[in-house]
Design an enzyme around this catalytic site. Structure first.
Site, PDB file in Angstrom:
ATOM      1  N   LEU A   1      10.188 -30.854 -77.838  1.00 56.15           N
ATOM      2  CA  LEU A   1       9.582 -29.928 -76.870  1.00 56.15           C
ATOM      3  C   LEU A   1      10.725 -28.684 -76.621  1.00 56.15           C
ATOM      4  CD1 LEU A   1       7.619 -29.006 -74.468  1.00 56.15           C
ATOM      5  CD2 LEU A   1       8.811 -30.452 -73.018  1.00 56.15           C
TER       6      LEU A   1
ATOM      7  N   GLY B   1      12.124 -33.857 -74.582  1.00 56.67           N
ATOM      8  CA  GLY B   1      12.863 -34.150 -75.535  1.00 56.67           C
ATOM      9  C   GLY B   1      13.404 -33.078 -76.840  1.00 56.67           C
TER      10      GLY B   1
ATOM     11  N   GLU C   1      14.792 -13.174 -41.397  1.00 56.33           N
ATOM     12  CA  GLU C   1      15.140 -12.289 -40.212  1.00 56.33           C
ATOM     13  C   GLU C   1      14.623 -12.651 -38.950  1.00 56.33           C
ATOM     14  OE1 GLU C   1      13.568 -11.885 -43.189  1.00 56.33           O
ATOM     15  OE2 GLU C   1      13.484  -9.853 -44.069  1.00 56.33           O
TER      16      GLU C   1
ATOM     17  N   SER D   1      19.158 -43.489 -76.040  1.00 59.94           N
ATOM     18  CA  SER D   1      19.742 -42.159 -75.510  1.00 59.94           C
ATOM     19  C   SER D   1      20.482 -42.405 -74.129  1.00 59.94           C
ATOM     20  CB  SER D   1      18.612 -41.121 -75.476  1.00 59.94           C
ATOM     21  OG  SER D   1      17.804 -41.531 -74.484  1.00 59.94           O
TER      22      SER D   1
ATOM     23  N   ASP E   1      12.143 -43.289 -73.177  1.00 58.95           N
ATOM     24  CA  ASP E   1      13.087 -43.164 -72.075  1.00 58.95           C
ATOM     25  C   ASP E   1      12.333 -44.117 -70.889  1.00 58.95           C
ATOM     26  OD1 ASP E   1      15.054 -42.546 -73.745  1.00 58.95           O
ATOM     27  OD2 ASP E   1      15.372 -40.313 -72.576  1.00 58.95           O
TER      28      ASP E   1
HETATM   29  C1  AOF Z   1      10.199 -15.234 -47.385  1.00 60.00           C
HETATM   30  N1  AOF Z   1      11.274 -15.561 -46.705  1.00 60.00           N
HETATM   31  O1  AOF Z   1      12.718 -14.604 -45.659  1.00 60.00           O
HETATM   32  C2  AOF Z   1      11.441 -13.259 -46.560  1.00 60.00           C
HETATM   33  C3  AOF Z   1      10.246 -13.097 -47.655  1.00 60.00           C
HETATM   34  O2  AOF Z   1       3.096 -14.947 -47.135  1.00 60.00           O
HETATM   35  P1  AOF Z   1       4.847 -15.203 -46.659  1.00 60.00           P
HETATM   36  O3  AOF Z   1       4.925 -14.745 -45.265  1.00 60.00           O
HETATM   37  O4  AOF Z   1       5.557 -16.591 -47.065  1.00 60.00           O
HETATM   38  O5  AOF Z   1       5.345 -14.065 -47.199  1.00 60.00           O
HETATM   39  C4  AOF Z   1       6.151 -14.286 -48.528  1.00 60.00           C
HETATM   40  C5  AOF Z   1       6.666 -12.947 -49.015  1.00 60.00           C
HETATM   41  O6  AOF Z   1       7.514 -12.267 -48.022  1.00 60.00           O
HETATM   42  C6  AOF Z   1       7.542 -13.078 -50.305  1.00 60.00           C
HETATM   43  O7  AOF Z   1       6.762 -13.425 -51.675  1.00 60.00           O
HETATM   44  C7  AOF Z   1       8.506 -12.142 -50.356  1.00 60.00           C
HETATM   45  O8  AOF Z   1       8.066 -10.984 -51.039  1.00 60.00           O
HETATM   46  C8  AOF Z   1       8.595 -11.368 -48.668  1.00 60.00           C
HETATM   47  N2  AOF Z   1       9.902 -11.759 -48.067  1.00 60.00           N
HETATM   48  N3  AOF Z   1       9.711 -14.261 -48.035  1.00 60.00           N
HETATM   49  O9  AOF Z   1       9.363 -16.154 -47.876  1.00 60.00           O
HETATM   50  C9  AOF Z   1      11.998 -14.437 -46.189  1.00 60.00           C
HETATM   51  N4  AOF Z   1      12.345 -12.020 -46.353  1.00 60.00           N
HETATM   52 ZN    ZN Z   2       9.532 -11.359 -43.874  1.00 58.14          ZN
END
Ligand code: AOF
Ligand code: ZN
Length: 421
Positions: free
Chosen positions: A331, A328, A61, A183, A215
């Site tokens: 797991l 693999g 936002e 593999s 691998d």
């Molecule tokens: C995001 N990006 O655009 C929106 C989020 O601790 P913060 O500030 O990084 O906030 C993380 C939380 O904010 C995230 O877990 C989610 O609930 C809310 N919205 N988060 O990283 C965004 N709009």
């Molecule tokens: Zn936010």
């Protein structure tokens, strides 16, 4: 990765799609969600776009508002914002977005659903509505895609466990390697290219000891660009209960990204000098290596493996919400038996090995031993069933996208990804 929409949005649903296209411009933002935002006018014209680039960076936002101010002007009164998650209401790494939207005079906010994160959980919606902002939970037919692009975040927030994708590459007769362990190149280059996409879009690649021993994979992302190869590291988690992987293995090479090593917590450090030394040696080679001791699933059983539920919880605690398991067979089998698999991406090559001793993709009898053989005997009505979400031809190979029954609401998503990518 993201193509612009080739037509003007003509409904809220199309705006929802354009918003998701913004959100996925970031590959991996864990532990945060992928969020995009569009500022639109009454005619539903997109005036500005924004997206979240990772923890500590602007929320979508905020990014959209900044872009609007730079590209369009200062006044946002009466505008609508489309966001693919409820605007936050808390002071986290950044201040609350709902306050910003209220201050700027937005009249309408369109979201697919509330944010289940406990610090938000409807409070953003309540605060906006209390200030007279209209909030519509309406992403139309793209609500499931909005849940899909944040499936790691949503599962982690709701269940405190990461989303686990299992990637398999087999012959038609279900073999992942010949009887000697060879593999490489079961599938063709197109499938391998798609595996690079999977690695890039997940937060961590998980492998077991035997895959590393057989691998010696790098598990990094390699792409061919104008004849040159571009490499980038990934975060890896390796399960090696008894610290048997050689120090020289690629998973301990810091050039290919950070590594988490899960070992048996019961290995006695004080009594066994070699355990301590082995851990120190590995850390010396790889400064970003984190060694994490985990309990066995059943303490009394010598053969028993590390508790995969605990490993998943650890990965969750580390903020890694979308995990890609690349084998693999042992797991993969244990993860399936523990019912920890959310999604399977199965590549099938049009080949047959026709050797009963070649390594089968999932084969519990290989590791449970004779005493547990009874457990491995299953009748046809005891099969584990998945939802077939999409089938696509990739070169000569076939990609089958499957989901566990718990995610039936997302079953259409894998086949519709082209809409946003
Ligand atoms: C995001 N990006 O655009 C929106 C989020 O601790 P913060 O500030 O990084 O906030 C993380 C939380 O904010 C995230 O877990 C989610 O609930 C809310 N919205 N988060 O990283 C965004 N709009
Ligand atoms: Zn936010």
């Amino acid at each position: 990765m993201v193509k612009a929409l080739d037509r003007e949005p003509d409904s809220w649903s199309d705006l929802a799609l354009a918003c998701l296209a913004e959100a996925i411009k970031a590959d991996s933002v864990s532990p945060n969600p992928r969020v995009g935002a569009l500022i639109v006018d009454d005619q539903r014209q997109i005036l500005a776009r924004g997206y979240h680039r990772g923890p500590g960076k602007d929320h979508a936002e905020v990014d959209a508002v900044k872009n609007y101010r730079r590209e369009v002007g200062q006044d946002l009164t009466g505008k609508t914002i489309v966001v693919n998650l409820e605007p936050c209401s808390h002071f986290g790494r950044t201040p609350p977005c709902c306050d910003l939207l209220i201050e700027q005079g937005f009249s309408k906010v369109i979201i697919p659903f509330a944010d289940p994160y406990h610090q938000v959980a409807g409070r953003g919606i309540d605060k906006l509505r209390a200030s007279g902002v209209q909030v519509l939970e309406d992403f139309g037919k793209y609500k499931d895609l909005a849940a899909w692009i944040n499936r790691g975040f949503l599962k982690a927030v709701r269940q405190k466990k990461p989303w686990l994708t299992l990637k398999m590459a087999t012959t038609l007769d279900g073999k992942i390697a010949d009887r000697f362990g060879g593999s490489r190149y079961v599938t063709g280059s197109g499938a391998r290219e798609q595996v690079m996409d999977l690695r890039q879009s997940h937060d961590c690649v998980l492998v077991g000891k035997r895959t590393v021993l057989l691998d010696d994979p790098r598990l990094d992302v390699r792409r061919t660009n104008d004849m040159s190869i571009v490499e980038s590291g990934t975060c890896k988690a390796v399960i090696d209960a008894r610290l048997e992987i050689e120090l020289s293995a690629n998973v301990f090479d810091p050039r290919f990204g950070p590594t988490f090593l899960f070992y048996d917590r019961a290995l006695k450090m004080d009594q066994d000098q070699s355990v301590r030394e082995k851990l120190l040696e590995r850390k010396k080679r790889h400064p970003d290596l984190k060694c994490l001791g985990v309990d066995k699933a059943t303490a009394q059983n010598e053969d028993s493996e590390l508790d995969l539920n605990k490993i998943m919880s650890c990965l969750y605690d580390l903020g890694l919400y979308q995990i890609l398991c690349e084998g693999g067979s042992r797991l993969a089998t244990s993860l399936l038996e523990a019912d920890l698999v959310d999604q399977i991406v199965w590549f099938v090559a049009p080949t047959l090995i026709m050797d009963a001793r070649a390594l089968s993709v999932v084969a519990p009898d290989l590791h449970t031993g004779a005493k547990n053989e009874a457990r491995a005997i299953r009748s046809i009505d005891q099969v584990q069933r998945f939802i077939n979400c999409n089938v696509a031809k990739v070169g000569q190979d076939t990609r089958i996208d499957l989901l566990s029954g718990a995610h039936a609401d997302l079953a259409d998503c894998p086949g519709r990804l082209h809409l946003i990518k």
